[in-house]
Design a protein around this motif. Sequence first.
Motif, PDB file in Angstrom:
ATOM      1  N   VAL A 185      -2.594   6.138  -2.941  1.00 46.13           N
ATOM      2  CA  VAL A 185      -2.329   5.205  -2.359  1.00 46.13           C
ATOM      3  C   VAL A 185      -0.754   5.463  -1.355  1.00 46.13           C
ATOM      4  O   VAL A 185      -0.722   5.569  -0.413  1.00 46.13           O
ATOM      5  CB  VAL A 185      -1.842   3.821  -3.219  1.00 46.13           C
ATOM      6  CG1 VAL A 185      -1.234   2.734  -2.210  1.00 46.13           C
ATOM      7  CG2 VAL A 185      -3.174   3.173  -3.889  1.00 46.13           C
ATOM      8  N   ARG A 186      -0.076   6.112  -2.036  1.00 48.85           N
ATOM      9  CA  ARG A 186       1.502   6.522  -1.430  1.00 48.85           C
ATOM     10  C   ARG A 186       1.048   8.423   0.101  1.00 48.85           C
ATOM     11  O   ARG A 186       1.216   7.971   0.237  1.00 48.85           O
ATOM     12  CB  ARG A 186       2.482   7.151  -2.704  1.00 48.85           C
ATOM     13  CG  ARG A 186       2.898   6.091  -3.317  1.00 48.85           C
ATOM     14  CD  ARG A 186       4.053   6.800  -4.088  1.00 48.85           C
ATOM     15  NE  ARG A 186       4.368   5.475  -4.720  1.00 48.85           N
ATOM     16  CZ  ARG A 186       5.589   5.378  -6.290  1.00 48.85           C
ATOM     17  NH1 ARG A 186       5.349   6.781  -7.137  1.00 48.85           N
ATOM     18  NH2 ARG A 186       6.202   4.049  -6.189  1.00 48.85           N
TER      19      ARG A 186
ATOM     20  N   GLY B 154      -0.773   6.940   2.236  1.00 46.05           N
ATOM     21  CA  GLY B 154      -0.297   5.320   3.334  1.00 46.05           C
ATOM     22  C   GLY B 154       0.881   6.791   3.534  1.00 46.05           C
ATOM     23  O   GLY B 154       1.050   6.005   4.909  1.00 46.05           O
TER      24      GLY B 154
ATOM     25  N   PRO C 277      -4.900   3.475   6.312  1.00 47.98           N
ATOM     26  CA  PRO C 277      -4.776   2.361   5.391  1.00 47.98           C
ATOM     27  C   PRO C 277      -5.406   2.797   4.471  1.00 47.98           C
ATOM     28  O   PRO C 277      -6.762   3.660   4.408  1.00 47.98           O
ATOM     29  CB  PRO C 277      -5.542   1.478   7.022  1.00 47.98           C
ATOM     30  CG  PRO C 277      -5.777   2.585   7.977  1.00 47.98           C
ATOM     31  CD  PRO C 277      -5.135   3.501   7.622  1.00 47.98           C
TER      32      PRO C 277
ATOM     33  N   HIS D  66       2.781   0.710   0.518  1.00 42.89           N
ATOM     34  CA  HIS D  66       1.568   1.587   1.156  1.00 42.89           C
ATOM     35  C   HIS D  66       0.191   0.944   1.353  1.00 42.89           C
ATOM     36  O   HIS D  66      -0.441   1.833   1.705  1.00 42.89           O
ATOM     37  CB  HIS D  66       1.529   3.080   0.570  1.00 42.89           C
ATOM     38  CG  HIS D  66       3.081   3.894   1.006  1.00 42.89           C
ATOM     39  ND1 HIS D  66       3.842   4.395   2.265  1.00 42.89           N
ATOM     40  CD2 HIS D  66       4.003   4.224  -0.064  1.00 42.89           C
ATOM     41  CE1 HIS D  66       4.840   4.876   1.637  1.00 42.89           C
ATOM     42  NE2 HIS D  66       4.971   4.219   0.846  1.00 42.89           N
TER      43      HIS D  66
END
Length: 404
Positions: free
Chosen positions: A30-31, A34, A39, A56
């Motif tokens: 995710v980080r 992000g 997205p 994020h």
Amino acid sequence: MSPIEPDRETPALLVKLGRYPLHHGGLGVVRTLGRLGVPVHAVVEDRWTPVARSRHLGRAFVRPTGGTERPERLVAMLLELGAAIGRPVVPVATDDEAAVLLAEHAAELSGRYLLPPVAPGLPRRLASKAGLAGLCAEHGVDAPRGWTPGGPAELLALGREHGYPLVLKNLEAFTRLRAPVVGHTTVVHGEEQLRALLADRQEPSGLVSVLVQEYLPPERSEDWFTHLYCGPEGTAPLVFTGRKLRSWPPGAGVTTRARALPEPRLASLASEFCRRIGYRGVADLDWRLDLRDGRYRLLDFNPRVGAQFRLFETTAGVDVVRALHLGLTGRPVPVGEQLVRSFGVGQLDLPSAVVTAWRERRRPADLRPRWSTERGWLCADDPLPALVGAVRFGAAAAVRLRRF
């Protein structure tokens, strides 16, 4: 300015099967995307997992699974999520079961998802300990000696014949969720311990879905791994190499302290093996260097993102997840050299260091984070997941530490 130019119109979806809410690898996915402005959405167990609280993250889809559901139901779930997102999605699997599902049902999912062109049955064979052993033998890759006993009697006989310690691993993807023999890779030190395991972990048929491997003691071996990305066209893969320094549980669990170290010979072994089997996508390979003969032996091939993938990055800012998104969206992957840096999972590494030091009667080494350390949880621009993870982790860690 970063040389990476991602397709910010194409989102990513973190895909997971089974319940493991405290997973720093998923948070890393995710980080890393992000921060590029891509997205990122995620399948989560509940809204108070660390991933669900990341700044994020775009959308958290609460879809708890056990990994024992029928494939049609899981595919329908993914199609539903793809429709909710509303545009083609790059899925990122964080467990073998999710990677197998995506590969075997790629034709059904292709309308919603961008997937590597890997042979549908290959990830399942690689995730299978017996299947991997067969591929290693077929392609001349060194691996530890291993056996697949048919039942408890054969398993006990192996211990008597070959002696202890022995290493036990769940044999197949999905069966490790339905009928696990061990909770994770486990070193068994004697028949009493083995009988205790069998008393609770046995299929109704009387079979034991387990691989038994020879044990290479730490004084005669080193743990290494390769994280890689093989592009859709089969071009030279992006390969990172590093050494595992500590794990939890100690000696046979998830990496808690590691160092990124370029090792051309190991990178070549991993790259050539993937070329021969036609692998495409992201993978995490565990190796053990046998100091008696200088050979690397392949322990595991995980056809998905490894939890410690953020240890590895190039001078161009590329890791394997960023490479995956770039490759599947038709963007070039910038060329760069592997950075030398460290990785630590603090709340797991501290108990690992304590237990290891107590067992070996020595002071823990490499406890203080280096300036180049990538942390599994702590992060200045995204602090809340570490706090949530610490709260959820505390009680479970105390229980495990008391056991050791």
